[in-house]
Design a protein around this motif. Structure first.
Motif, PDB file in Angstrom:
ATOM      1  N   LEU A  38     -27.614  20.266   0.052  1.00  0.00           N
ATOM      2  CA  LEU A  38     -27.830  20.212  -1.390  1.00  0.00           C
ATOM      3  C   LEU A  38     -28.790  19.089  -1.770  1.00  0.00           C
ATOM      4  CD1 LEU A  38     -24.244  20.941  -2.735  1.00  0.00           C
ATOM      5  CD2 LEU A  38     -26.237  22.440  -2.812  1.00  0.00           C
ATOM      6  N   ALA A  39     -28.674  17.946  -1.115  1.00  0.00           N
ATOM      7  CA  ALA A  39     -29.585  16.836  -1.396  1.00  0.00           C
ATOM      8  C   ALA A  39     -31.018  17.209  -1.021  1.00  0.00           C
ATOM      9  CB  ALA A  39     -29.145  15.589  -0.639  1.00  0.00           C
ATOM     10  N   ARG A  40     -31.185  17.899   0.100  1.00  0.00           N
ATOM     11  CA  ARG A  40     -32.515  18.320   0.535  1.00  0.00           C
ATOM     12  C   ARG A  40     -33.110  19.328  -0.449  1.00  0.00           C
ATOM     13  NH1 ARG A  40     -31.741  20.612   5.874  1.00  0.00           N
ATOM     14  NH2 ARG A  40     -31.091  18.508   6.381  1.00  0.00           N
ATOM     15  N   THR A  45     -36.885  20.591  -4.813  1.00  0.00           N
ATOM     16  CA  THR A  45     -37.117  21.128  -6.152  1.00  0.00           C
ATOM     17  C   THR A  45     -37.787  20.098  -7.041  1.00  0.00           C
ATOM     18  OG1 THR A  45     -35.179  22.555  -5.944  1.00  0.00           O
ATOM     19  CG2 THR A  45     -35.987  22.154  -8.159  1.00  0.00           C
ATOM     20  N   ILE A  46     -37.264  18.888  -7.027  1.00  0.00           N
ATOM     21  CA  ILE A  46     -37.830  17.826  -7.872  1.00  0.00           C
ATOM     22  C   ILE A  46     -39.259  17.514  -7.450  1.00  0.00           C
ATOM     23  CG2 ILE A  46     -37.658  15.366  -8.417  1.00  0.00           C
ATOM     24  CD1 ILE A  46     -34.605  15.739  -8.412  1.00  0.00           C
ATOM     25  N   SER A  47     -39.523  17.477  -6.153  1.00  0.00           N
ATOM     26  CA  SER A  47     -40.879  17.164  -5.707  1.00  0.00           C
ATOM     27  C   SER A  47     -41.859  18.279  -6.074  1.00  0.00           C
ATOM     28  CB  SER A  47     -40.904  16.891  -4.205  1.00  0.00           C
ATOM     29  OG  SER A  47     -40.532  18.045  -3.485  1.00  0.00           O
ATOM     30  N   GLU A  85     -33.562  27.489 -10.908  1.00  0.00           N
ATOM     31  CA  GLU A  85     -32.165  27.292 -11.279  1.00  0.00           C
ATOM     32  C   GLU A  85     -31.313  28.483 -10.858  1.00  0.00           C
ATOM     33  OE1 GLU A  85     -29.489  26.434 -15.264  1.00  0.00           O
ATOM     34  OE2 GLU A  85     -31.664  26.359 -15.380  1.00  0.00           O
ATOM     35  N   LYS A  86     -31.816  29.684 -11.054  1.00  0.00           N
ATOM     36  CA  LYS A  86     -31.069  30.878 -10.663  1.00  0.00           C
ATOM     37  C   LYS A  86     -30.889  30.937  -9.153  1.00  0.00           C
ATOM     38  CE  LYS A  86     -30.921  35.853 -11.031  1.00  0.00           C
ATOM     39  NZ  LYS A  86     -31.523  37.064 -11.518  1.00  0.00           N
ATOM     40  N   LEU A  87     -31.950  30.596  -8.407  1.00  0.00           N
ATOM     41  CA  LEU A  87     -31.850  30.608  -6.949  1.00  0.00           C
ATOM     42  C   LEU A  87     -30.869  29.558  -6.447  1.00  0.00           C
ATOM     43  CD1 LEU A  87     -35.561  31.140  -5.865  1.00  0.00           C
ATOM     44  CD2 LEU A  87     -33.667  32.743  -5.651  1.00  0.00           C
ATOM     45  N   GLU A  88     -30.873  28.384  -7.060  1.00  0.00           N
ATOM     46  CA  GLU A  88     -29.940  27.338  -6.637  1.00  0.00           C
ATOM     47  C   GLU A  88     -28.502  27.761  -6.874  1.00  0.00           C
ATOM     48  OE1 GLU A  88     -31.093  23.771  -8.636  1.00  0.00           O
ATOM     49  OE2 GLU A  88     -32.470  23.197  -7.049  1.00  0.00           O
ATOM     50  N   LEU A  89     -28.256  28.475  -7.949  1.00  0.00           N
ATOM     51  CA  LEU A  89     -26.896  28.930  -8.225  1.00  0.00           C
ATOM     52  C   LEU A  89     -26.473  30.046  -7.274  1.00  0.00           C
ATOM     53  CD1 LEU A  89     -26.882  28.924 -12.136  1.00  0.00           C
ATOM     54  CD2 LEU A  89     -25.770  27.297 -10.599  1.00  0.00           C
TER      55      LEU A  89
END
Length: 97
Positions: A38-40, A45-47, A85-89
């Motif tokens: 999750l951290a990776r 995503t942020i980068s 966001e949808k993919l992360e969920l």
């Protein structure tokens, strides 16, 4: 035979506790692995969003983007954010091997 029964009960209890400790250890390893994943993903995503925004801002400051393209790219950025966001969920740790 009677003297052997309490010893067997004791050994059964010891083995049960050992199996429980081993299960807890494996569970803790899974939690740590999932936290790392999750951290990776969060860092990636942020980068990506940061790089895209920086390039977008640079192009605006140079003057290579007119107003219509600016609006289109803004909508694209919003759509990309919603997709991420949808993919992360929908990602689940079981699918990552």
């Amino acid at each position: 035979m009677r003297s052997n029964e309490p010893e067997q009960l004791f050994l059964d209890e010891v083995y049960r506790k050992a199996r429980l400790l081993e299960y807890d250890k494996r569970d803790a390893e899974k939690v740590l692995h999932n936290r790392r994943l999750l951290a990776r993903r969060k860092a990636m995503t942020i980068s990506c969003v940061t790089i895209f925004t920086a390039v977008f801002a640079l192009m605006i400051s140079i003057g290579k983007i007119d107003k219509e393209l600016c609006v289109a790219l803004s909508l694209l950025l919003i759509a990309a954010g919603l997709l991420i966001e949808k993919l992360e969920l929908s990602w689940s740790p079981e699918n990552d091997g």
